[in-house]
Design an enzyme around this catalytic site. Structure first.
Site, PDB file in Angstrom:
ATOM      1  N   GLY A 224       0.859  -1.205   0.000  1.00  0.00           N
ATOM      2  CA  GLY A 224       0.000   0.000   0.000  1.00  0.00           C
ATOM      3  C   GLY A 224       0.873   1.224   0.000  1.00  0.00           C
TER       4      GLY A 224
ATOM      5  N   GLY B  21       0.090   4.462  -0.880  1.00  0.00           N
ATOM      6  CA  GLY B  21      -0.603   5.747  -0.925  1.00  0.00           C
ATOM      7  C   GLY B  21       0.213   6.778  -0.164  1.00  0.00           C
TER       8      GLY B  21
ATOM      9  N   MET C 246       0.278   7.607   2.913  1.00  0.00           N
ATOM     10  CA  MET C 246       0.891   7.139   4.149  1.00  0.00           C
ATOM     11  C   MET C 246       1.971   6.101   3.862  1.00  0.00           C
ATOM     12  SD  MET C 246      -0.374   8.632   6.928  1.00  0.00           S
ATOM     13  CE  MET C 246      -0.228   7.506   8.336  1.00  0.00           C
ATOM     14  N   GLY C 247       1.609   5.058   3.122  1.00  0.00           N
ATOM     15  CA  GLY C 247       2.545   3.951   2.891  1.00  0.00           C
ATOM     16  C   GLY C 247       3.775   4.393   2.120  1.00  0.00           C
TER      17      GLY C 247
ATOM     18  N   ASP D 220       2.134  -2.283  -4.610  1.00  0.00           N
ATOM     19  CA  ASP D 220       0.864  -1.561  -4.690  1.00  0.00           C
ATOM     20  C   ASP D 220       0.214  -1.983  -6.005  1.00  0.00           C
ATOM     21  OD1 ASP D 220      -0.181   1.546  -3.504  1.00  0.00           O
ATOM     22  OD2 ASP D 220      -1.072   0.620  -5.278  1.00  0.00           O
TER      23      ASP D 220
ATOM     24  N   ASN E 284      -6.082   1.703   9.966  1.00  0.00           N
ATOM     25  CA  ASN E 284      -7.035   2.057  11.021  1.00  0.00           C
ATOM     26  C   ASN E 284      -8.085   0.972  11.236  1.00  0.00           C
ATOM     27  OD1 ASN E 284      -6.223   4.565  12.100  1.00  0.00           O
ATOM     28  ND2 ASN E 284      -6.919   5.612  10.250  1.00  0.00           N
TER      29      ASN E 284
ATOM     30  N   GLY F 269      -0.369  11.776   9.434  1.00  0.00           N
ATOM     31  CA  GLY F 269      -0.906  12.294   8.181  1.00  0.00           C
ATOM     32  C   GLY F 269       0.200  12.655   7.192  1.00  0.00           C
TER      33      GLY F 269
ATOM     34  N   LYS G  39      -5.374   4.115  19.268  1.00  0.00           N
ATOM     35  CA  LYS G  39      -5.472   4.987  18.103  1.00  0.00           C
ATOM     36  C   LYS G  39      -6.925   5.409  17.860  1.00  0.00           C
ATOM     37  CE  LYS G  39      -4.095   7.003  14.225  1.00  0.00           C
ATOM     38  NZ  LYS G  39      -5.184   7.014  13.281  1.00  0.00           N
TER      39      LYS G  39
ATOM     40  N   GLU H 152      -9.638  13.594  18.698  1.00  0.00           N
ATOM     41  CA  GLU H 152      -9.393  14.519  17.588  1.00  0.00           C
ATOM     42  C   GLU H 152     -10.702  15.156  17.106  1.00  0.00           C
ATOM     43  OE1 GLU H 152      -7.131  12.593  14.362  1.00  0.00           O
ATOM     44  OE2 GLU H 152      -8.591  13.471  12.986  1.00  0.00           O
TER      45      GLU H 152
END
Lengths: 337, 337, 337, 337
Positions: B7, B9, B11-12, B30, B96, B124, B190, B197
């Site tokens: 992955g 994206g 983040m990854g 990916d 998540n 993020g 988390k 948040e």
């Protein structure tokens, strides 16, 4: 009794009618000539000014009931009347004034020995038939003097089951009116009444929202129902813990318009809901439900808030999220392989 | 160390970059070829399937980090990997996931002696520079084994003032990662982090809404200010009790777009906010702020709710009120005369 | 500059110290002789009455900073000073007055050409070191005149990263003080600041409550964790979205008292939180989080509410439920057989 | 008809009685011998096991009504019955099961052609007289077959005013029972019903809390009333917008115990309130009032929360505030001089 009524809108007009039906004489005034004429045809004495209303009332103690929008109009009219009436005359504010205004007015008028009552009046368009529920503040002897008036306006015992423990001798409360205390107490109780009303309404609204959402095409087919809002409201009227007059009204609305397409959902609030929250804050009483019911109305009148744009901006700031749930550079949808 | 990353994206991809910068070797995959190629150019070994990633990893204990959207994609990939890796290999879900899914997966994989870690990863788009804050659940020895990885990804002590009472010997928590407990504990922490948040964001949003409203033309001229949202956010960053990173981001957004015209205020939520409320309910913990923050997002995505139409219908039912604040037959506006 | 300081509590005393350190001369007064003496030893000129403070100040425009509890004490002191100072002199209310009081005071003092500033001052016990964040309302030329004072008290740019888009020429906001607008604007912004503070605090409180509840012996063993509150607060300080100064303080408290046994949880509120909700209501802005955060404090100070007894009474009325979860005549616990 | 009833607590016992009064035959079972004997004396056939109940029922389609605490006991009993009854027999769960459990059970039993109905039953201790309001899910032909049973249990039209627009031909909903949809729909509607119930109760509770607080000795004498809670509840029963059955119950409680000293205010919740919130979250429907009503109950059962101790700790951290509203080093109370 003879009574002056100022303000012949839906509430004031019907109050006059209910009083006349009970044999009282009404001397009525409204700036709207049509409203005056209409009442005159039904037997009231219509007059054309505050001065004239005062002049026309013949009883020893003049009694004048105000049924006007709260705020400036009521304030000015009380002021003007204060200059026209005399000692022992009685002014009743039957509208939705802020109870601290009542306390102030009663004090000022009291200096001239004019008696002022604040009377919270519930019943809406149904009051003419069902009677009005009244919560009254002010001097006891004035309330007692006006008992024939309040008694005529109130619903009376009717066929409502009497409360256990209340079975000896009828009380005024059982007949639908209450001397709640000194000046301001009537409108204070009415204010909280309306605060509760907001909370009750919002509870039903959220519940029906959840029922309605369960029919949504957004849910996967197996998780969806086809609930009938009108039938649900109707069935809850019978033997359930949540039966109420507000539910009766909901059932009536849903019976003819099951999706409520006739309403957009832009919901007004009047002062009482706000004052109730402020009273809670003054007393340091937690009032989450009453506040949130008020805020739901505020929110219903907005498209988006600046606050919501702030949320979007923060989400964009930390995660690059753009609105509508799309990411600028979304995580790849990664099938296992 | 050598590590597989699935992955790539936002983040990854950045996690891979931060690891490579620290000297680790990344074998990346990916479904998006462009994402793979991009990482390959930056020094990663890009492969074309899960099978290949497993084959390519050479260390005694293969380590594979998943950074995928939570839900089905992660689930399927964990399943597939479970069939490809062997005893003592480590799978880390850095996304998540719902913590109960972690507990279930860890149990199933554990039967084959595959080690599974759940790692909540905050940071993020800023993580590549600032480092990632990580909350990890699973077997201690696997967490210890991966210390070089977590250590490289975490922010480290940096120049953040140390917490008084924490001044002897650095802890992992001070370097920005934490072994929170057994499987599920990482994503549980988390999840609550994200719940908080939502609450923090909503608190700022409401506050700025009140500031913004104070500039409104709807207020009488004497009661209106001309507050500068951007300056207010900025000044609060310095020495005030409410300074925070979310405020920094708000200040940045307002500095360039003071009315936030670039945002509509349609606000998404992800699973964590919802699960946090559900966890509160399971534990019978009152979580008013976290819930209401979630609901504000739900509401932001609607035009009107069915519930709001119910409110309108009830108001019409008892008082003849029609929407928009107009009554069908309004009380006459009665001037004193 | 020379400046008079009235009120030498924690805030006023430290403000004097920070000003003296920056080279300003302080003429100080407090009813508490010990507080005066203490400042005198540190270089201030201590005086024994308001009259004396006015007499002692020698500059062309006398400048007097009040740092007193909001409410009656501040009100009386402003009144008294108004009779002692003259045209162009400046009175600064650095406390937490209600912004509408500022508007009124500024008007009255303005009639004598006395200049009045309302200055919301955040920073608490840390301000002496970190500097104070100041939100100022009142006439611009008075704010400009006092720039050396505000500048000395404020944190300054410090080592806080500058907000992108703010990189040309420092603004006051970046140095930690802000002329928010005309009289009242300073305390209005400070009021909302404190309202937000309540919301932020409650968001953390609820989140930690959920974490803490997950360790509870009430949960079945398999569903329980043994989360370390102190470590969690600490790890969130590094690279996470929810890092903030309030979190720093939480981490410090938890580092030395992980179960917070030193605190009972009886939580006070001051006027700002209440006024913020009232401002929201005046503006018809939904402020669910800020309100509920306030109510959580109200509730924290009660044993049980009358409302809760009402709930119990209703439950008993419709279901025969008695409190404590026991029914008078409970449904039989029915094993399958 | 002949019907088996399992669970003879307050609800199940009274349901048996109401059915027998309507001419139905009840075969009853409860683990509590006294409950069985009591019903036997009133005309029921009491049996000593599930097996025996099944054996005793003689009609072509056996009909068995379960009135047991939701959760494990109901689950086990449904399981056991499933092994004892045969095709076309009908099991009704009249308790408060989670609707997703109904869907699952109906599917499993349906594989053996056993028909399962979920029937949410409202009415509490009053149902025996007033009748029960029933919301039913499951196959239509089973609901139709049982019409004599539901009809006997329901309140019927009674003397409740018919809803305008509902005046042609009685519907089941008007008689107090409703086939809401397929399996699960009955308990789903009942769940939302109870969610609304929480909201309504909390609205009254908060309102009365504000009334009660207005009598508090904490208020200055001039701002205090001496409101009579019992009279207020009573007067609202007549002609007011907020009249309801819950208000009737409140009035009854207050009539005999005006300060509700007989109740401590420790308030339980059952599953439906929690599930309602979870359903709202699943559907992304804002349900602030229903959630906050649930949380008020959670909070009512605690002394202080960990979250409240967090608030205290933070306040101490930034301002040196110690609990109980006392500052360690309070601002001097400064009289003007």
């Amino acid at each position: 009794m003879q009574i002056g009524i100022i303000g012949l809108g839906r509430m004031g007009g019907n109050i006059s009618r209910r009083l006349m039906k009970a044999g009282h004489q009404c001397v009525v005034f409204d700036v709207n000539a049509r409203a005056r004429d209409s009442l005159a045809k039904e037997g009231a004495t219509a007059v054309e000014s505050l001065r004239e209303i005062v002049r026309t009332l013949e009883e020893k103690h003049r009694v004048i009931w105000l049924m006007l929008p709260s705020g400036q109009i009521t304030e000015q009219t009380v002021d003007s009347l204060g200059a026209l009436v005399g000692p022992d005359d009685i002014i009743i504010d039957g509208g939705n004034s802020f109870y601290k205004d009542d306390i102030r007015r009663a004090k000022i008028l009291g200096e001239k020995r004019i008696r002022y009552l604040d009377c919270g009046t519930s019943g809406g368009v149904w009051g003419i038939e069902r009677g009005y529920c009244m919560m009254i503040g002010g001097p006891k002897e004035a309330v007692d003097y006006l008992d024939p008036i309040f008694s005529a306006l109130a619903p009376g015992l009717g066929d409502i089951t009497r409360t256990p423990g209340r079975d000896q001798g009828e009380t005024r409360a059982e007949r639908g009116y209450l001397h709640a205390g000194p000046s301001g107490a009537g409108h204070f109780v009415k204010m909280v009444h309306n605060g509760i009303e907001y909370g009750l309404m919002q509870a039903y609204a959220e519940g029906f929202d959840i029922l309605y959402g369960k029919n949504s095409k957004d849910l996967p087919e197996g998780e969806r129902f086809a609930l009938d809002m009108a039938d649900i409201a109707e069935v809850w009227r019978r033997g359930s813990v949540i039966s109420s007059w507000l539910l009766d009204l909901s059932a009536a609305a849903l019976a003819t318009d099951p999706r409520l397409d006739g309403f957009s959902g832009f919901v007004q609030d009047s002062g009482e809901g706000r004052w109730t929250v402020e009273a809670a804050i003054e007393e340091a009483v937690p009032a989450d439900v009453l506040s949130t019911a008020l805020y739901a109305r505020f929110r219903s009148r907005k498209n988006h808030t600046f606050g919501e744009r702030m949320l979007s901006a923060m989400r964009f700031g930390f995660g690059g999220h753009v609105e509508g749930g799309e990411s600028i550079d979304p995580e790849p949808k990664q099938p296992a392989s």
